[in-house]
Design a protein around this motif. Structure first.
Motif, PDB file in Angstrom:
ATOM      1  N   GLN A 164     -15.768 -45.329 -22.310  1.00  0.00           N
ATOM      2  CA  GLN A 164     -15.785 -44.908 -23.705  1.00  0.00           C
ATOM      3  C   GLN A 164     -15.755 -43.380 -23.786  1.00  0.00           C
ATOM      4  O   GLN A 164     -16.552 -42.707 -23.130  1.00  0.00           O
ATOM      5  CB  GLN A 164     -17.034 -45.435 -24.413  1.00  0.00           C
ATOM      6  N   LEU A 165     -14.847 -42.862 -24.615  1.00  0.00           N
ATOM      7  CA  LEU A 165     -14.720 -41.416 -24.799  1.00  0.00           C
ATOM      8  C   LEU A 165     -15.149 -41.033 -26.212  1.00  0.00           C
ATOM      9  O   LEU A 165     -15.035 -41.818 -27.152  1.00  0.00           O
ATOM     10  CB  LEU A 165     -13.277 -40.963 -24.566  1.00  0.00           C
ATOM     11  N   GLN A 166     -15.614 -39.809 -26.351  1.00  0.00           N
ATOM     12  CA  GLN A 166     -15.917 -39.239 -27.656  1.00  0.00           C
ATOM     13  C   GLN A 166     -15.286 -37.853 -27.739  1.00  0.00           C
ATOM     14  O   GLN A 166     -15.030 -37.219 -26.710  1.00  0.00           O
ATOM     15  CB  GLN A 166     -17.425 -39.173 -27.909  1.00  0.00           C
ATOM     16  N   PHE A 167     -15.045 -37.400 -28.986  1.00  0.00           N
ATOM     17  CA  PHE A 167     -14.229 -36.210 -29.195  1.00  0.00           C
ATOM     18  C   PHE A 167     -14.927 -35.251 -30.159  1.00  0.00           C
ATOM     19  O   PHE A 167     -15.727 -35.653 -31.005  1.00  0.00           O
ATOM     20  CB  PHE A 167     -12.860 -36.599 -29.760  1.00  0.00           C
ATOM     21  N   CYS A 168     -14.562 -33.976 -30.000  1.00  0.00           N
ATOM     22  CA  CYS A 168     -15.072 -32.934 -30.897  1.00  0.00           C
ATOM     23  C   CYS A 168     -14.002 -31.868 -31.044  1.00  0.00           C
ATOM     24  O   CYS A 168     -13.310 -31.524 -30.070  1.00  0.00           O
ATOM     25  CB  CYS A 168     -16.365 -32.325 -30.343  1.00  0.00           C
ATOM     26  N   PHE A 169     -13.857 -31.342 -32.285  1.00  0.00           N
ATOM     27  CA  PHE A 169     -12.842 -30.339 -32.598  1.00  0.00           C
ATOM     28  C   PHE A 169     -13.528 -29.010 -32.929  1.00  0.00           C
ATOM     29  O   PHE A 169     -14.604 -28.988 -33.524  1.00  0.00           O
ATOM     30  CB  PHE A 169     -11.976 -30.802 -33.765  1.00  0.00           C
ATOM     31  N   PHE A 170     -12.853 -27.909 -32.576  1.00  0.00           N
ATOM     32  CA  PHE A 170     -13.446 -26.586 -32.729  1.00  0.00           C
ATOM     33  C   PHE A 170     -12.437 -25.633 -33.353  1.00  0.00           C
ATOM     34  O   PHE A 170     -11.221 -25.777 -33.166  1.00  0.00           O
ATOM     35  CB  PHE A 170     -13.882 -26.030 -31.372  1.00  0.00           C
ATOM     36  N   ARG A 171     -12.962 -24.684 -34.133  1.00  0.00           N
ATOM     37  CA  ARG A 171     -12.180 -23.558 -34.643  1.00  0.00           C
ATOM     38  C   ARG A 171     -12.948 -22.283 -34.368  1.00  0.00           C
ATOM     39  O   ARG A 171     -14.072 -22.102 -34.858  1.00  0.00           O
ATOM     40  CB  ARG A 171     -11.916 -23.686 -36.147  1.00  0.00           C
TER      41      ARG A 171
END
Length: 451
Positions: A155-162
């Motif tokens: 199982q993978l989880q994701f996060c986005f950044f600016r």
């Protein structure tokens, strides 16, 4: 013994007896072995165990190597573990050990074992629906990667950044993030990260630049938003400044043409803004315009005329007599005027609450009309002013008409009778003189003369 050529004395060589080696002193092949997995995935641990054959030798120290370089582990343990393996941990592993039996030391190295660390999932790739979006438009970010088929249950989880700051709610099981509206301040460098739910492996994508485009303002207009009817003094006034197009924070400002000074200013992220004047005064009437600016050249609206209508004040009724006193037959001027109030104004004149006349004044001032007095005109008079914003009535003014019609008729009759009486007396005297003269002449005439 002397050498025949050099005359040098030579000693006989001494033979050194090599001691007989006992059977247990001989090091058996593969005496030391390294137990390790040949294949592991990222995030797994690499367990190493350096073992010897069962004999009387006791291991004192153990050293582990990868590609010939010593690994930093405690030197008195026979088993070690490398947690969270990474591809850089791939290589040829071996171990060496020092042992002792009684007082005899021994050192031996194991054969090398090849270990390969496989990639659990590839480095994620960030894709963007639009790298140059228009302000206010949505953008979807996608972090693309998937686990190895041999570990498809990971199982993978994701996060986005600016620019180093996490977006949205942080880590999520969804590989997509939808931004409903992008603004110029959202321009910057974006990337994403993917990690296992067990937090053993984390990878980051390359950075992508997003530049948000701003739309200049256009077609600025100004209108009276409230009230829907006429602007009444003392009431509220709302001026609405709006643009047909324009993105980002727009600065709206309202100006009066006479002074060109700003009477209000607002900055907000919308296509319109309102300026409210809570209590309008008659002096607020005039022509207005507004401006809109979102960082490009400001755009100005057309002029808008604002008329402020004020209700009429209580009028004042005055009676101006054209004769020495209010008598029957005289003419009286009735004048009604409200000192304040926007034209046109309708004036109504009343006698004992009965309407006499209505007069409309289109440009301000009062209204007047003349009344020829009769006996019935005695009584109370008033007037009313109305410009559609509420009628106001004056105070009551009484009028007493003196010299009734009966009195004047008696005087005239007396004069007429006096004149007639005087004329009749004169006529009677003349007749008497005439008859008297004829009677004397008749006495002197012949007896047969006719009478």
């Amino acid at each position: 013994m002397r050498h025949p050529a050099y005359g040098v004395l030579l000693q006989q060589p001494m033979l050194t007896q090599i001691p007989h080696r006992k059977k247990e002193d001989v090091v058996a092949p593969n005496w030391l072995t390294l137990e390790a997995p040949s294949v592991v995935f990222e995030g797994d641990s690499i367990d190493l165990m350096c073992q010897k054959k069962k004999d009387w030798w006791k291991i004192q120290t153990v050293v582990y190597y990868r590609d010939g370089k010593q690994l930093q582990f405690p030197d008195k343990v026979s088993s070690v573990s490398i947690p969270r393996a990474a591809p850089r941990d791939s290589g040829q592993y071996s171990c060496s050990a020092t042992a002792r039996k009684y007082f005899l030391p021994r050192s031996k190295s194991s054969r090398s074992v090849g270990i390969e660390v496989l990639e659990l999932f590839p480095r994620p790739v960030l894709t963007v629906s639009s790298y140059r979006p228009t302000e206010g438009s949505p953008v979807t970010l996608t972090c693309e990667t998937r686990p190895s088929p041999q570990r498809s249950n990971v199982q993978l989880q994701f996060c986005f950044f600016r620019d180093g700051k996490a977006l949205g709610s942080g880590w999520s099981s969804s590989p997509e993030l939808r931004v409903p509206a992008m603004w110029t301040e959202d321009s910057g460098s974006y990337w994403c990260q993917a990690e296992t739910a067990a937090l053993t492996v984390r990878k980051q994508s390359l950075q992508s630049q997003i530049h948000v485009q701003r739309v200049p303002v256009s077609n600025v207009s100004l209108e009276i938003w409230a009230p829907r009817g006429p602007v009444i003094e003392g009431g509220s006034l709302v001026l609405l400044c709006s643009v047909a197009k324009g993105t980002g924070n727009i600065t709206f400002s309202w100006h009066r043409e006479a002074t060109r000074a700003s009477v209000g200013r607002k900055t907000q992220r919308s296509l319109s803004a309102e300026l409210e004047v809570p209590a309008v005064q008659e002096g607020d009437a005039g022509r207005y315009y507004c401006r809109a600016d979102n960082g490009h050249d400001p755009v100005q609206s057309r002029l808008l005329s604002v008329r402020v209508r004020s209700p009429v004040s209580h009028p004042v009724l005055t009676l101006r007599e054209l004769g020495p006193q209010a008598m029957v037959g005289n003419v009286v001027e009735l004048h009604c005027e409200a000192q304040r109030g926007s034209p046109p104004i309708l004036y109504r004149f009343y006698h004992e609450n009965v309407t006499l006349v209505n007069i409309s004044v289109p440009s301000g001032g009062g209204a007047s009309f003349n009344l020829s007095l009769t006996a019935e005109h005695s009584g109370n008079y008033s007037c009313e002013a109305d410009n559609g914003l509420g009628a106001q009535r004056s105070e009551v003014v009484p009028l007493n008409v003196t010299g009734t019609i009966g009195c004047r008729r008696d005087h005239v009759t007396a004069r007429v009778l006096g004149t007639l009486c005087g004329g009749l007396g004169f006529i009677a005297a003349a007749l008497l003189c005439y008859y008297g003269s004829h009677k004397i002449a008749g006495g002197r005439s012949a007896p047969h003369a006719p009478r």
